[in-house]
Each structure stands twice: as C-alpha cells, then as structure tokens.
Write a protein that holds these residues in place. Sequence first.
Motif, PDB file in Angstrom:
ATOM      1  N   PHE A 197       0.807  -1.223   0.000  1.00 46.35           N
ATOM      2  CA  PHE A 197       0.000   0.000   0.000  1.00 46.35           C
ATOM      3  C   PHE A 197       0.839   1.271   0.000  1.00 46.35           C
ATOM      4  CE2 PHE A 197      -2.932  -3.072   2.053  1.00 46.35           C
ATOM      5  CZ  PHE A 197      -3.862  -3.097   1.028  1.00 46.35           C
ATOM      6  N   THR A 198       2.141   1.160   0.079  1.00 47.76           N
ATOM      7  CA  THR A 198       2.988   2.362   0.130  1.00 47.76           C
ATOM      8  C   THR A 198       3.854   2.499  -1.116  1.00 47.76           C
ATOM      9  OG1 THR A 198       4.719   1.174   1.298  1.00 47.76           O
ATOM     10  CG2 THR A 198       3.087   2.334   2.645  1.00 47.76           C
ATOM     11  N   HIS A 199       3.398   1.961  -2.242  1.00 47.63           N
ATOM     12  CA  HIS A 199       4.204   2.050  -3.454  1.00 47.63           C
ATOM     13  C   HIS A 199       4.300   3.471  -3.991  1.00 47.63           C
ATOM     14  CE1 HIS A 199       0.124   1.552  -4.993  1.00 47.63           C
ATOM     15  NE2 HIS A 199       0.536   2.158  -6.090  1.00 47.63           N
ATOM     16  N   VAL A 200       3.388   4.337  -3.629  1.00 45.89           N
ATOM     17  CA  VAL A 200       3.443   5.720  -4.094  1.00 45.89           C
ATOM     18  C   VAL A 200       4.038   6.611  -2.998  1.00 45.89           C
ATOM     19  CG1 VAL A 200       2.116   7.659  -4.995  1.00 45.89           C
ATOM     20  CG2 VAL A 200       1.450   5.347  -5.583  1.00 45.89           C
ATOM     21  N   LYS A 208      -7.222   9.963  -5.342  1.00 49.57           N
ATOM     22  CA  LYS A 208      -7.420   8.540  -5.598  1.00 49.57           C
ATOM     23  C   LYS A 208      -6.732   8.123  -6.894  1.00 49.57           C
ATOM     24  CE  LYS A 208      -8.829   4.414  -5.173  1.00 49.57           C
ATOM     25  NZ  LYS A 208      -7.878   3.572  -4.503  1.00 49.57           N
ATOM     26  N   GLY A 209      -6.946   8.884  -7.936  1.00 49.53           N
ATOM     27  CA  GLY A 209      -6.391   8.524  -9.236  1.00 49.53           C
ATOM     28  C   GLY A 209      -4.895   8.724  -9.340  1.00 49.53           C
ATOM     29  N   LEU A 210      -4.420   9.874  -8.917  1.00 47.81           N
ATOM     30  CA  LEU A 210      -3.008  10.216  -9.087  1.00 47.81           C
ATOM     31  C   LEU A 210      -2.124   9.667  -7.958  1.00 47.81           C
ATOM     32  CD1 LEU A 210      -1.109  11.766 -10.966  1.00 47.81           C
ATOM     33  CD2 LEU A 210      -1.524  13.798  -9.582  1.00 47.81           C
ATOM     34  N   PHE A 211      -2.592   9.792  -6.712  1.00 45.24           N
ATOM     35  CA  PHE A 211      -1.768   9.393  -5.572  1.00 45.24           C
ATOM     36  C   PHE A 211      -2.163   8.041  -4.972  1.00 45.24           C
ATOM     37  CE2 PHE A 211      -1.565  14.158  -5.224  1.00 45.24           C
ATOM     38  CZ  PHE A 211      -0.282  14.259  -5.726  1.00 45.24           C
ATOM     39  N   SER A 212      -3.199   7.411  -5.490  1.00 49.65           N
ATOM     40  CA  SER A 212      -3.671   6.107  -5.008  1.00 49.65           C
ATOM     41  C   SER A 212      -3.949   6.100  -3.504  1.00 49.65           C
ATOM     42  CB  SER A 212      -2.652   5.015  -5.340  1.00 49.65           C
ATOM     43  OG  SER A 212      -2.468   4.931  -6.720  1.00 49.65           O
ATOM     44  N   ILE A 213      -4.594   7.139  -3.005  1.00 48.41           N
ATOM     45  CA  ILE A 213      -4.932   7.228  -1.590  1.00 48.41           C
ATOM     46  C   ILE A 213      -6.351   6.717  -1.401  1.00 48.41           C
ATOM     47  CG2 ILE A 213      -5.363   8.827   0.312  1.00 48.41           C
ATOM     48  CD1 ILE A 213      -3.066  10.512  -0.798  1.00 48.41           C
ATOM     49  N   ASN A 214      -6.508   5.807  -0.449  1.00 47.78           N
ATOM     50  CA  ASN A 214      -7.824   5.244  -0.165  1.00 47.78           C
ATOM     51  C   ASN A 214      -8.617   6.189   0.726  1.00 47.78           C
ATOM     52  OD1 ASN A 214      -7.272   2.876  -1.588  1.00 47.78           O
ATOM     53  ND2 ASN A 214      -6.271   1.973   0.182  1.00 47.78           N
ATOM     54  N   LYS A 225     -12.043   2.438  -2.560  1.00 52.32           N
ATOM     55  CA  LYS A 225     -10.786   1.760  -2.190  1.00 52.32           C
ATOM     56  C   LYS A 225     -10.193   1.028  -3.357  1.00 52.32           C
ATOM     57  CE  LYS A 225     -11.118   1.441   2.680  1.00 52.32           C
ATOM     58  NZ  LYS A 225     -10.671   0.775   3.841  1.00 52.32           N
TER      59      LYS A 225
END
Length: 184
Positions: free
Chosen positions: A59-62, A167-173, A184
């Motif tokens: 979950f921390t790839h970004v 959500k789209g750019l930073f992939s934050i849930n 999510k």
Amino acid sequence: MSEAPHSPTGHEEGAPRDAGGSSSGWFNRTDVVVAVILLAVCVAAWQHSTYWPEPMAAFTHVVPPTFFPRLVLGFIIVLLLFLPLEQRLKGEKGAELDKDRSDRIKPITYVTTLVTVLIGATMEWVGTVVTIVLICVVLPLLWGERRWKYLVPFIILFPIVVLVLFKGLFSINFEPGVIGLGFK
C-alpha cells in the motif's frame, strides 16, 4: 518642519507600543506568542504521526500515509518562523498589521470552526466523499453565498477534482463510511 521619524514597524519613536510590539522593534510580542503556540501544536501533530502504524508494503508504493500531513506541517512550521518578523519584513506597510489587529474576530469565524470540526468528526461514519461534499455545501451557505450558478458547479466539481487527484493520481484510499463511497 520635519516629520517625526518612524520605526520600521510604523510606530513613532517614543510612542507607546500598544499592539504587542517589542522595545527592539524586531519582534511583535503577539506574533511571537502565536507562533510559539502554533509551533507547539505542529510539533505535537508531527510527533503523533510517528505513532501511526506502518502500512503493508503493497500500500505504500506511491507515498506513505504520513507524507502529506507532514508536508503540510512542514510548510506551516516554515511560515511560522517568519511570523514574528512580519512587521519588520513589510517595512512601512507593517503598521497596517497593528491597525487590523484592533478589530475583533467576527463570530462567523467561530461558527465556521465549530461547523468544520463537527463535519470532520463525522467523517469516519459518513465517509470521506460525503464529508467533502458536506463541506462544499455547508460552508459557502454559512458564509452567505446564494448564487447557485457558482455553488452548483463548485459542489459538483471540487469533490470530483479531489477524488481524481488523490485517488487517481496518488492512489490514496478514502474512508468509505456507512454509505460505502470510499473508492478503495
């Protein structure tokens, strides 16, 4: 006749300093107190973020979840370092700051704070998306905005931009809440 000399903070030499200025003219006591209090809050918030549980590596790839809060806190801390010097840095325009401080804080400031905290406190239950929409609806109406031709696009577009960006750019849930709009 010559005019009386002015200090960089806009006070006449020998005149009483009634708005919190120090005798040296470099720092404004009110600004120093405010800066110290806000720095203490920022340091406490930063310290609190060190206790957050580490997410799984998948979950921390970004970016890690502490990145954005600490980024905001870092900016606030840097700006707070300049706060006590604001009057000095503004030169002659610094005198206007003392004049503005004599005005009382308007009640809408306290109401806005209360409403924002109450809406924010419900975020875990209603979800992040609903919270963003509630803020976009309630605050402009609270401040007296009644031009629906501006309100409706803002209420629709701002949450969409936030969703796409985070959500789209930073992939934050986002917290889904009871409605389930968490993306999510």
